[in-house]
Each structure stands twice: as structure tokens, then as C-alpha cells.
Design a protein around this motif. Structure first.
Motif, mmCIF file in Angstrom:
data_model
loop_
_atom_site.group_PDB
_atom_site.id
_atom_site.type_symbol
_atom_site.label_atom_id
_atom_site.label_comp_id
_atom_site.label_asym_id
_atom_site.label_seq_id
_atom_site.Cartn_x
_atom_site.Cartn_y
_atom_site.Cartn_z
ATOM 1 N N ASN A 56 -37.889 22.225 -35.398
ATOM 2 C CA ASN A 56 -39.135 21.464 -35.248
ATOM 3 C C ASN A 56 -39.552 21.336 -33.792
ATOM 4 O OD1 ASN A 56 -40.038 20.803 -37.874
ATOM 5 N ND2 ASN A 56 -38.376 19.327 -38.081
ATOM 6 N N LYS A 57 -38.566 21.209 -32.915
ATOM 7 C CA LYS A 57 -38.888 20.982 -31.502
ATOM 8 C C LYS A 57 -39.293 22.260 -30.782
ATOM 9 C CE LYS A 57 -36.334 16.874 -30.104
ATOM 10 N NZ LYS A 57 -35.029 16.383 -29.663
ATOM 11 N N PHE A 58 -38.726 23.391 -31.205
ATOM 12 C CA PHE A 58 -38.888 24.596 -30.390
ATOM 13 C C PHE A 58 -39.565 25.773 -31.088
ATOM 14 C CE2 PHE A 58 -35.232 22.281 -28.610
ATOM 15 C CZ PHE A 58 -35.701 22.093 -27.320
ATOM 16 N N TRP A 59 -39.732 25.715 -32.374
ATOM 17 C CA TRP A 59 -40.378 26.837 -33.061
ATOM 18 C C TRP A 59 -41.842 26.501 -33.334
ATOM 19 C CZ3 TRP A 59 -37.421 30.303 -37.011
ATOM 20 C CH2 TRP A 59 -36.268 30.826 -36.398
ATOM 21 N N HIS A 98 -33.953 21.064 -34.163
ATOM 22 C CA HIS A 98 -34.161 22.105 -33.151
ATOM 23 C C HIS A 98 -35.362 22.985 -33.526
ATOM 24 C CE1 HIS A 98 -32.684 24.663 -29.808
ATOM 25 N NE2 HIS A 98 -33.293 25.629 -30.491
#
Lengths: 77, 946
Positions: free
Chosen positions: A34-37, A32
Motif C-alpha cells: 500500500n505504501k510503495f506500489w 508495504h
């Protein structure tokens, strides 16, 4: 960025994935992040972990430690 | 270009699949069983004279003008109320009928002012038309008998007049208010000759329950109910079909024009979302387009404490490009970004995100959907595989049980609310889950079976308790789950919700809801037939917004309420293009069509098309941009069409972040609150001045059509192109249709979309591609987009925003019917007559404890700030809960809201803020200081020529 806010946000994410069953929470949390921050947010929380990681919940610490930014820090150290 | 014609068939279409053949005036015609003779005649091209009939309303049979003769039957029945029968032979024009109709018309005209030449409806009056149609040549009764010609006109409504002297008492207005709008504000008062249309209890329109939707005005066949703009300007001579720029219902309107002047907006019968209905905003509140405060020339300044200076477009665009390039050279590629708006078109938002990704070279692009429905995208993609609602609005006509959770459709999505109320009047059951007693809980001829008035912040707990009841009482639709869902995920979820901490008996006390009401609501939803869930920002704007969306999806899957008309999960999008702005790749982590930027295959497709290498890392979200600005790593921002200072939470924080940036560029219609911290202002254009598309809450892609030239000289999409060009990244398009062509090429769910298709079929719902060439009204019909439906565990986690002795009340926020979000548009219309200031709803117990009376000034304090506003003492809110709107910058409700946000998406937790309310004498220090700042910041230096 304000590290207390990043810690709180990371722990919120951790709490959600810790409740899921049949999957590794730390892996899900890391995925999560890696995908969104954005990279500077990941770098800051990784730096925070490298400095002791005060306030980070258990699975979140594991997850942050798996981030690419944390791996880079450990190489530098 | 003429007026867009609309045929009136006189009575509604029959849904029957059975065909009936008959003969009308010698013409053979076949229509569905249950059709009226009037409709059958119109189908054959024969218009039977009529006054009280119109096809948006059930047949009434009062005007006696539509009489016909039927072979083998006695008398002259009304064609509107007489159904067709096989083999029927109908005559619409005989000597007997002519005589009867003339007689009827003589009676009408004997009590009607003969002022046709000076009447506002001259040329647009059905009474006038019918006088001609029946060949009226004399009125034998004269005009001196008793009449209503001196009846006083009611001009109290800002948008239309009611002139009873012109009323023929056909009841179309009364029936429209009942059948179409569902407000029941009008009635016929008196009997016989004294019969008269009356608003409320013989009140003026403005004092009655009338919600100014315009349905009565539209239904009126004379000049009795007439738009004031038509009275002032004259009847329109041409019209263009376009789409409303307010809420996510996406109503189609005919913009009726005289030259380049807009005379009125009339809801289009062909509109697939609104079917000819409207609300006060779309119908009437468009005057902001010509408001004196509109900015039409670009403005620049070096510092925000300086006055603005009017400059040429070249200078303004040049300033933006040079500043952004300077900042990137000094602070790095990721030091600038952009924000798109759900008020703008798909094409405009697509271009802004393209500018950021390819021109700026980073993914620091976000959209105002961040602060409303981003949890919908995350939650529904995780469970169903698609970041969108599952149904079309027509679906509600097949629903048997409807849950409305965290939404207030009668205020925020009024046209959908009217359709919902119609279905409820037909017998569907309603469950409302909301801290406030919204109008739907009890409104004329509608009463919710259950109102779960939960404490703000407990949505996930209540949804889990509903699921607990369904699972533990054996109400799961096992067949659906077995066939359509991931069984392992279901087993995990079923075990979780069955745990005692999720039982209604445990959840009820913490949520403030009786456990038996939770169980009753769950049983009704699981066993009551087609179950549909509609939700809004009361679900998403929480620290567990995404969790609650997933819990809703879990409920729908567990009860088998997915994949057919009448069911589904339906997010009610707040703004006109929330769905579209998300679809277009406005989020920092994904391209159009919800594909992650880290996907090498997808990214390479965009790189090949755009000719630039693209960043594989997610960018900053809006809130992250503010945080990064305050730490000095984010320096420049391009904001198209959003007022982040007024709309985003914790105003102090937002203001500080904006002040920390070196180049803030605002593109908008007015000098909004964000512009008070901006360095460049680029004047934008209204929806009336642009071509493009909006995508509404049901995934419907609707055309927006330009009806007048942009008053600012450039369309919004052209401004974005100019910035890109000045920054050395050429984007070249001749028309927004070419932008859509590119979107279709690069986005699989839009592959079949083109302006040619939209012009041909009106609108389509995505996915629209080879598999679904005219779109997809209901998603996940045979299989979920992700394959198997994914149940996800939704543990309830209380928010960190806690009440306590200092802040004992919970504040929740929302919007009302007459105003729209930050009010930039509606505050600049006559809608302020209904709402000229935000007020604080407070329960009588809480008010009494504080010595507050209705109308008193009240100070609202939270951990982040304070503001003052007037109190409205009402039982609409529960004890311990207060509520306000965020429409007015003088209040700025967001000065008290917090930084807390949804765990998955950072959607702010607007709906839960711990506050204290105390009596006050007037504005807070912040209001005074901000007012002074805003005034100073809006100064515009006069140019030498002036």
C-alpha cells in the motif's frame, strides 16, 4: 504490466517480512504494498490473485487479498 | 567584486584546549598550546615572511625565511617549527633578522629566472611577495653561477605544467601529495644543489602515480606548478565561492574568474567538507561547460526518427504542455510523470516534484537516487528513523576502526578518501569488504587489517556473520543496547544472528571468505574503539540492498557505534545532490522531509500551500514507469538532468519503454543517450550558471552560486516554472532563495534553512531548525530520531541472478577516478586522457581459460544483452568475477545488466549480473545498431536563417 515481474517483486517483499518475528507477515506485506506500489500495480496483482494467483507465495497471497484493490474486486464479483 | 581572501596562518591549528599567552612585536596574543610562533604572529596580524610553510601542511622548517628572535633564547629559530610558550616575547623584525632574510632570498633569486613580467604567476607568486617583504634590492652572487634555469618543463599533464627552472625546492608539493592527498607520488630526488622535485621514479607527471588532485599546484609558492588555464588566460581578478557538481563529498571551491571567464577552480579552505582539498574532477574537469556539443537552443520533433528542429523557448514549452495535457485527457491523469536528478539543485528538484504532484496531479515523480541510494533511505529510516547518514566527514578524524563496504572512495569520493587515509596513517585500522582489491586495501602507508573479498551478492550474509560473531562471543555493547534500543527487537535479532546458518563457518564458504577472517574483522570492529562504517553502491545496488543497509545499522547499534564523533553509519552518496534530491520529495511515495503522501495532515499542509488537491496514492518508480509504458498506460515523461538510457539497467528494456511513449522531454546540457528517444529537448544550464543549493553525503546544505549567465538563456528552475505555467499551474518565484524559503516552511528538518543563514555560516547540516539552529553534525546523539533504535532481522536471500554453464562469471560495475557516471561531463574534458573507453577487468585464470590477453576485444554476454570492450587482465578481481565501468555510451555496460532489483525500493541490482566473456573481433550487433540510431537521432535541421 508484466505480471511475472510483479509476482517476483511481491514474493521478494514477502520473503523479507516472513523472516521478521513478532508481527503478522501478511499485514506487513500489505502495508508495504500500500505504501510503495502505485495503484495500477496493486490492481494488477489483485486481479492476478483473483485469477488464481499463480506463483504468489503463501503470506503474499494473504497480503494481496487484504489490499483495497482486492476487496473492490471481490465486491464486483 | 575582489578575489575571496584566505589567510594563510603558516602552520595548522592546534587542537589543544589549553591557552598560551605570549607577546609578538609588543602585541599580546593568546593561542592554543602547541601552536607555532608563526601562527601566533599571524593571529596577531603579523605576517612572518615564509616560503616553505603553509597552514595546510605540517611545519617543515626548510626555507629559513621565517626566523625570529625570542627574548632569553639564543639564535634565530624558525617560527614555523618553534612552539609558543607562556610569557614568550618574540620579535619578528630586527636588523639581524632582516639581514638574514635578505641573504636567504639572495640565494633563492640567484637561481631563479628573472621573468616576472612574463611569468604566469606574476601577481600571484609568494616568492615575488617575499622578495618585496624582505626588501630585496640586489643579488650579490649574480646570476651566472651554476643554476637550474635550463631544466626542461613537463607539460604532460593536461591541466598543469611543471617548470623545474622556477622551483625553490621548498617541498610543499611533495608534502601536499603526502599529507593532504596521501598518494606519495612526488619526492625530492638528489642531494644538496642537485635536489629536485620528481614525480614517481623520475617520470613525467602523466606517467607517475599522480592523481591530478591539484594539491601540489595549490601548495606551490611559485609558478613551478601552474594551471594551464592561468598560463593561457592570466591571473583571475575576482572569485565566487560555490560547490562542486560531481560526487557526494560536496567540496566548496572558489570559482576564480576574469570577467565572465572561469580561469580556475580552487578548493576553499573554508569548505567544511573538503577543508581546502580537491580531486581531479572538481579541480580541473569543468571544461564541459563550454564544450562545442553543448545544446543552447530548444529542439523539437514529432517522431524520434526525424531530425531535431531548433525552436523558440515559447514553442518548445508550448509543445510540452500541449502534449502532456493531450496525453492526460486521452490516457488519464496518471499517464505522465517526471524524473528529477541528483545533479540538479535542491530547488530545481523541489520544483519538478511540485510540478508533478500539483501540476500533473499525480505522484509519478522519481529520482535517479532510485538507482543508487534508495535502499539507504528505506534501511536507515526503518532502523534509526532518518533517511540519512549519521555523521559529518570530520568524524573520521576520531575513528579507530573503519569498515569500508561496497565503496571505493579513492576513485568515487577522493577527497573523503584522502581524509580517511590520513586517519589510517595515524593508526586507525581498516576493514575492507569488497569483491575487488580496491586501492585502499594496500596503498602507500595504508594496509587493511582485513580484506573480505566476498562473492558479489553476499553482503547480507557476511554482515550477518559479523553480527553472529559479535553476539555469540559476547561483544555486544549491552549498555548502549539497553539504553538506546528496542529490547524486544534486539532479542529477536540476536536470536536470529546466533543461528548456525549465520556463523562465519557456514557463510564463509558460500561468500568465498575465510571464516577466521570474518571472525577477526568482527572482533576488531567490536573491540577496537570508535567504529565507523562507510558504504556505497556495492551495498545498495543489490536485490537485498535495503536488507544490507539494515544489517549495517544493526552492527552499529550492537556495538554502540552511534551518536558521537568517530562512529556511525555513513552512506557515500554517488552524485553531488543524492541526499538533497531525496530530501526534496523526489520519491513517488513521500513529500519533502520523507513524509508519506497518504498522511492526511502532511498532505493538507502541501495542498494549502500549493492550492491544489494532491494524490494520496504513491506514484510509479522509474522502473515501474518503464513497465507501465510498455503496457500502454504511461505515455509522457519529463526528465531533468538524468540520462536514464545509459544509466538504468537493461538498456533494451529502457529503450523499448522510451520508444513506447508519445512525449519524452529531456532537459540536459547535451543530446544524451535518452534524448535519442526524446521529442522535446530543453537545453539546461551548468552549475556555474545557477544559484541554488546541493546537499552532500553528510546532510550538508551548501550554496551553489552563479558565476556566469546561463548560456542557454534560462536557468533550469525557470524552465520548470515555464512548463507549470503553460500547463495552467502557476508557480511564482523571483529567485531560488524563495524556493528554499518555501521548502523551509513546509519541511520541519529544513525549518531553519535560508540563503541568509548559509551565506552567514557557510553551510549547515540538517536537521536545521529551532532545536538545532546551525544544524546537526552528528545525528542520534542522545536518542534515535524514531525513539528507540530498531534492530531488524536481515535474512540472507540469494539473488535470482544465478551463474551457470552459459553465464559462469559474475559482473559487477562501478566508476573510476577520472570519469563520472555516464560521463556526460567528464567525457567532454581532458579527463579522457586517463580513461577513453570502458574496459573489462578479468582475472588471469579466467582470461587464460578463454584465450584472452590484455587489451584484446572481449564480448560480454548476459541474459539481457551483449556488448564488447577491451580486456584488462588483473588480479584486482577474484577468479569468477569481472568488473567494468559504465562511463561510455559506446559500451553501455547496462545493456547486459538485469531487471532484478532491491525488494523494498526497486533499486536495480547492478552489482550482480551473470555473464560470459569470450574473445571477439569488434562491436556487437547491438552496438552497431545503436550507434547508427544515435547518430541519426542527433541530426539537427538547419534553420532557414542559417
Amino acid at each position: 504490466m508484466e505480471i511475472a515481474k510483479l509476482v517476483r517483486m511481491a514474493n521478494q517483499i514477502g520473503r523479507f517480512f516472513a523472516a521478521q518475528r513478532g508481527r503478522d507477515p501478511a499485514a506487513a506485506i500489505a502495508d508495504h504494498l500500500n505504501k510503495f506500489w502505485e495503484p495500477r500495480m496493486r490492481a494488477e496483482i489483485a486481479t492476478h490473485l483473483a485469477g488464481g494467483g499463480a506463483g504468489l507465495d503463501g503470506p503474499v497471497r494473504d497480503a494481496v487479498g487484504r489490499l483495497r484493490e482486492a476487496q473492490l474486486l471481490s465486491v464486483r464479483v | 567584486m575582489p578575489l575571496v581572501p584566505e589567510l594563510d596562518y603558516g602552520t595548522p591549528a592546534s587542537p589543544s584546549a589549553e591557552a598560551v599567552g605570549l607577546t609578538v612585536d609588543g602585541n599580546r596574543v593568546t593561542v592554543p598550546a602547541g601552536s607555532s610562533i608563526m601562527r601566533a604572529a599571524m593571529t596577531a596580524g603579523i605576517q612572518v615572511p615564509k616560503l616553505c610553510a603553509t597552514d595546510s601542511l605540517a611545519a617543515f622548517g626548510s626555507c629559513r625565511l621565517c626566523l625570529v628572535e625570542i627574548a632569553g633564547r639564543p639564535g634565530t629559530p624558525a617560527s614555523c617549527t618553534t612552539p609558543v610558550a607562556e610569557g614568550m616575547v618574540v620579535s619578528t623584525q630586527t636588523e639581524r633578522l632582516k639581514r638574514l632574510r635578505r641573504g636567504v632570498m639572495e640565494l633563492y633569486i640567484s637561481d631563479h629566472p628573472l621573468d616576472c613580467l612574463t611569468c604566469a604567476a606574476n601577481g600571484d607568486c609568494e616568492l615575488q611577495d617575499m622578495a618585496g617583504a624582505v626588501g630585496l634590492r640586489e643579488v650579490r652572487y649574480g646570476y651566472k653561477g651554476e643554476n637550474h634555469l635550463d631544466a626542461a618543463k613537463d607539460e604532460s599533464n593536461p591541466y598543469f605544467t611543471f617548470d623545474p627552472s622556477k622551483c625553490i625546492v621548498c617541498s610543499r608539493c611533495v608534502r601536499a601529495c603526502e599529507e593532504v592527498q596521501g598518494t606519495f607520488a612526488l619526492t625530492i630526488q638528489g642531494r644538496g644543489f642537485d635536489s629536485a622535485v620528481s614525480a614517481g621514479m623520475a617520470e613525467k607527471f602523466i606517467d607517475s602515480e599522480c592523481v591530478s588532485c591539484g594539491a601540489c599546484v595549490q601548495a606551490c609558492p611559485t609558478a613551478t606548478l601552474m594551471e594551464k588555464t592561468v598560463i593561457e588566460t592570466g591571473v583571475p581578478e575576482h572569485s565566487v565561492v560555490t560547490t562542486c557538481a560531481y560526487c557526494g563529498v560536496g567540496c566548496n571551491f572558489k570559482a576564480e574568474m576574469r570577467g565572465d571567464e572561469l580561469v580556475r577552480m580552487v578548493p576553499s579552505k573554508e569548505g567544511k567538507a573538503n577543508h581546502g582539498h580537491s580531486c581531479v574532477k572538481g579541480r580541473f574537469a569543468w571544461g564541459y561547460a563550454n564544450h562545442r556539443e553543448r545544446i543552447l537552443k530548444p529542439l523539437v520533433r514529432e517522431r524520434i526518427d526525424q531530425p531535431w528542429r531548433e525552436v523558440s523557448w515559447d514553442e518548445a514549452i508550448g509543445r510540452v504542455a500541449s502534449e502532456f495535457k493531450r496525453l492526460q485527457e486521452k490516457h488519464g491523469r496518471r499517464s505522465i510523470g517526471g524524473i528529477t536528478s541528483s545533479r540538479c539543485t535542491n530547488e530545481e528538484t523541489y520544483l519538478v516534484q511540485k510540478l508533478v504532484r500539483a501540476g500533473f496531479g499525480n505522484n509519478n515523480i522519481d529520482t535517479c537516487a532510485r538507482v543508487c541510494h534508495s535502499p539507504t533511505g528505506y534501511g536507515l529510516k526503518s532502523t534509526f528513523g532518518a533517511s540519512a547518514g549519521t555523521q559529518d566527514f570530520d568524524s573520521v578524524e576520531h575513528a579507530d576502526v573503519v569498515i569500508v563496504i561496497g565503496a571505493n572512495p579513492t576513485d568515487a569520493h577522493p577527497v573523503f578518501a584522502s581524509r580517511l587515509k590520513k586517519r589510517l596513517r595515524q593508526g586507525a585500522k581498516l576493514i575492507v569488504i569488497d569483491p575487488r582489491r580496491i586501492d585502499l586495501v594496500r596503498t602507500p602507508h595504508v594496509e587493511a587489517a582485513f580484506h573480505l573479498a566476498l562473492r558479489p551478492g553476499t553482503n547480507a550474509a557476511i554482515l550477518n556473520a559479523l553480527a553472529h560473531t559479535i553476539v555469540t562471543e559476547g561483544l555486544v555493547n549491552q549498555a548502549f543496547v539497553r539504553e538506546r534500543c528496542d529490547l524486544q527487537a534486539f532479542e529477536y535479532w540476536a536470536a536470529f544472528v546466533s543461528e548456525s546458518q549465520n556463523s562465519p563457518e557456514t557463510v564463509g564458504p558460500l561468500a568465498g571468505v575465510p571464516p577466521e577472517a570474518i571472525r577477526g574483522a568482527a572482533r576488531l570492529f567490536a573491540t577496537g574503539g570508535n567504529g565507523a562504517i562507510y558504504y556505497g553502491l556495492g551495498v545498495t545496488e543489490h536485490s537485498q540492498g535495503s536488507t544490507a543497509v539494515m544489517a549495517i545499522a544493526n552492527l552499529a547499534m550492537a556495538t554502540g557505534n552511534i551518536g558521537r564523533p568517530g562512529v556511525g553509519v555513513n552512506p557515500l552518496r554517488g552524485q553531488n545532490n543524492v541526499q538533497g534530491s531525496c530530501d526534496m520529495g523526489s520519491f513517488p511515495h513521500e513529500f519533502s522531509g520523507y513524509r508519506h503522501v497518504s498522511d492526511d495532515g502532511v498532505r493538507s499542509t502541501f495542498e494549502a500551500s500549493w492550492g491544489r488537491p494532491l494524490d494520496a496514492e504513491p506514484g510509479l518508480r522509474i522502473g515501474n514507469m518503464f513497465d507501465a509504458a510498455l503496457d500502454g498506460s504511461f505515455k509522457g515523461l519529463y526528465v531533468q538532468g538524468e540520462d536514464i538510457l545509459q544509466s538504468d539497467p537493461n538498456t533494451h528494456h529502457v529503450a523499448a519503454a522510451l520508444a513506447a511513449m508519445e512525449c519524452v522531454v529531456v532537459q540536459d546540457l547535451f543530446l544524451n543517450e535518452t534524448s535519442t528517444y526524446a521529442h522535446v529537448f530543453l537545453p539546461g544550464s551548468t552549475f556555474l550558471e545557477k544559484d541554488g543549493t546541493f546537499t552532500n553525503a553528510e546532510r550538508r546544505i551548501n550554496r551553489v552560486r552563479r558565476v556566469m549567465a546561463p548560456r542557454n538563456g534560462m536557468a533550469d528552475w525557470e524552465i520548470t516554472l515555464a512548463i507549470a505555467h503553460a500547463m495552467g499551474f502557476d508557480m511564482s518565484y523571483g529567485h531560488p532563495s524563495e524556493v528554499m524559503d518555501e521548502i523551509a516552511r513546509l519541511t520541519p528538518t529544513f525549518a531553519g534553512v535560508s540563503y541568509e543563514l548559509l551565506d552567514r555560516v557557510g553551510s549547515v547540516q540538517w536537521p536545521c531548525n529551532a532545536q538545532a539552529p546551525v544544524g546537526t553534525p552528528v545525528m542520534h546523539a542522545d536518542a534515535f530520531l524514531r525513539g528507540k533504535g530498531n534492530f531488524i532481522i536481515t535474512e540472507y536471500v540469494p539473488t535470482d541472478e544465478k551463474v551457470g554453464p552459459r553465464f559462469p562469471l559474475l559482473l559487477t560495475t562501478g566508476r573510476i577516478l577520472s570519469q563520472y557516471n555516464v560521463g556526460a561531463q567528464t567525457r567532454r574534458t581532458a579527463n579522457v586522457i586517463w580513461h577513453d573507453a570502458d574496459v573489462l577487468e578479468i582475472h588471469p585464470h579466467d582470461a587464460e581459460q578463454r584465450g584472452v590477453r590484455d587489451g584484446d576485444w572481449i564480448r560480454l554476454d548476459s541474459r539481457t544483452g551483449a556488448t564488447t570492450l577491451r580486456a584488462r587482465v588483473t588480479e584486482r578481481v577474484a577468479p569468477g568475477v569481472v568488473y567494468t565501468t559504465f562511463h561510455h555510451p559506446e559500451t553501455q555496460a547496462n545493456v547486459v545488466t538485469s531487471d532484478y532489483s532491491d525488494w523494498a525500493t526497486n533499486c536495480p541490482e547492478y552489482k550482480v549480473t551473470a555473464v560470459q566473456a569470450t574473445p571477439s573481433n569488434g562491436p556487437s550487433d547491438w552496438q552497431r545498431d545503436y550507434g547508427e540510431h544515435a547518430r541519426a537521432s542527433r541530426r539537427i535541421e538547419k534553420t532557414a536563417a542559417e
